[in-house]
Design a protein around this motif. Structure first.
Motif, mmCIF file in Angstrom:
data_model
loop_
_atom_site.group_PDB
_atom_site.id
_atom_site.type_symbol
_atom_site.label_atom_id
_atom_site.label_comp_id
_atom_site.label_asym_id
_atom_site.label_seq_id
_atom_site.Cartn_x
_atom_site.Cartn_y
_atom_site.Cartn_z
ATOM 1 N N LEU A 135 0.836 -1.198 0.000
ATOM 2 C CA LEU A 135 0.000 0.000 0.000
ATOM 3 C C LEU A 135 0.866 1.240 0.000
ATOM 4 O O LEU A 135 0.623 2.205 -0.725
ATOM 5 N N LEU A 151 -5.674 10.592 -2.484
ATOM 6 C CA LEU A 151 -6.524 9.821 -1.580
ATOM 7 C C LEU A 151 -7.927 10.408 -1.461
ATOM 8 O O LEU A 151 -8.820 9.777 -0.916
ATOM 9 N N GLN A 193 -11.343 4.730 5.459
ATOM 10 C CA GLN A 193 -11.756 4.124 4.196
ATOM 11 C C GLN A 193 -10.885 4.631 3.046
ATOM 12 O O GLN A 193 -10.428 3.847 2.208
ATOM 13 N N LYS A 194 -10.622 5.943 3.021
ATOM 14 C CA LYS A 194 -9.836 6.526 1.931
ATOM 15 C C LYS A 194 -8.372 6.076 1.967
ATOM 16 O O LYS A 194 -7.739 5.919 0.918
ATOM 17 N N MET A 195 -7.846 5.875 3.167
ATOM 18 C CA MET A 195 -6.449 5.460 3.300
ATOM 19 C C MET A 195 -6.302 3.943 3.322
ATOM 20 O O MET A 195 -5.191 3.425 3.356
ATOM 21 N N ASP A 196 -7.427 3.244 3.343
ATOM 22 C CA ASP A 196 -7.454 1.780 3.371
ATOM 23 C C ASP A 196 -6.692 1.239 4.581
ATOM 24 O O ASP A 196 -5.825 0.364 4.465
ATOM 25 N N VAL A 197 -7.004 1.792 5.762
ATOM 26 C CA VAL A 197 -6.415 1.315 7.008
ATOM 27 C C VAL A 197 -7.536 0.973 7.974
ATOM 28 O O VAL A 197 -8.685 1.368 7.778
ATOM 29 N N LYS A 198 -7.185 0.241 9.017
ATOM 30 C CA LYS A 198 -8.202 -0.213 9.964
ATOM 31 C C LYS A 198 -8.010 0.335 11.365
ATOM 32 O O LYS A 198 -8.765 -0.007 12.277
#
Length: 216
Positions: A135, A151, A193-198
């Motif tokens: 990523l 992003l 969601q935009k950074m694709d992290v949890k």
């Protein structure tokens, strides 16, 4: 040549147990273990300079955050791997901002500790499950373009990200932004969601890597 490691933990039994474990890893050599940040500084000033420091956070007089700051200011070439029982995101973020290159919980498996050490030696930092190397590569500034635009992060969300890269709680961030905690929850969900992290930690690591925020 083996990588030199120092261990700092105010629980002597834990320090010795960690030392014995690391010594079993063929690529590493523990040059000393100490029970305080003050003792670590004394050893370093005597010329006993490790390449990696396994650093506990909760210690009397000089805690892990302060030790990390001192190391980053005086010996930035020494890599810090925080090892703590504390799994609060605020603590992890604060250690990362103070110069730690990785963060592990003391309940981790020996194999994960070895992997963390290897990653720090080879890549300079250890990314946990919060974030993936792929990523980071796909979104790195070297590929050109403004990372926040790539992003789709707006100004309010950018402000949220920057404030999150501190030890402020989400409630305190809401106060700083003059919005309700519920609004901050909305920013968090959108940014994640935009950074694709949890997690907050994953967000902070990626923000630092992409140059969205600068370390002090």
């Amino acid at each position: 040549m083996k990588t030199k490691v120092a261990i700092v933990d105010d629980h002597e039994l834990m320090a010795k147990a960690l030392s014995g474990l690391v010594q079993k890893f063929e690529r590493y050599d523990v040059i000393f273990e100490v029970c305080s940040g003050e003792e670590l500084i004394k050893r370093i000033e005597l010329g006993m300079i490790p390449e990696i420091v396994l650093l506990d956070i909760n210690m009397p007089i000089m805690d892990g955050y302060q030790v990390a700051q001192w190391l980053t200011s005086h010996f930035p070439e020494i890599k810090i791997l925080a090892l703590s029982m504390n799994d609060k995101e605020e603590s992890i973020v604060k250690m990362l901002r103070n110069g730690a290159k990785g963060y592990l919980l003391k309940g981790c498996k020996p194999q994960e500790l070895c992997q963390a050490l290897d990653s720090i030696v080879q890549k300079g930092i250890y990314y946990t499950e919060y974030i993936t190397i792929q990523l980071i590569k796909n979104l790195s500034p070297e590929k050109g373009g403004n990372p926040t635009k790539l992003l789709g992060i707006n100004e309010r969300e950018l402000n949220f990200v920057r404030l999150s890269c501190s030890d402020f709680t989400y409630v305190e961030i809401a106060d700083k932004m003059c919005v309700s905690p519920r609004t901050v929850d909305g920013y968090r969900e959108s940014v994640f969601q935009k950074m694709d992290v949890k997690s907050r930690v994953g967000m902070v690591l990626l923000a630092i890597k992409l140059g969205i925020v600068d370390l002090p």
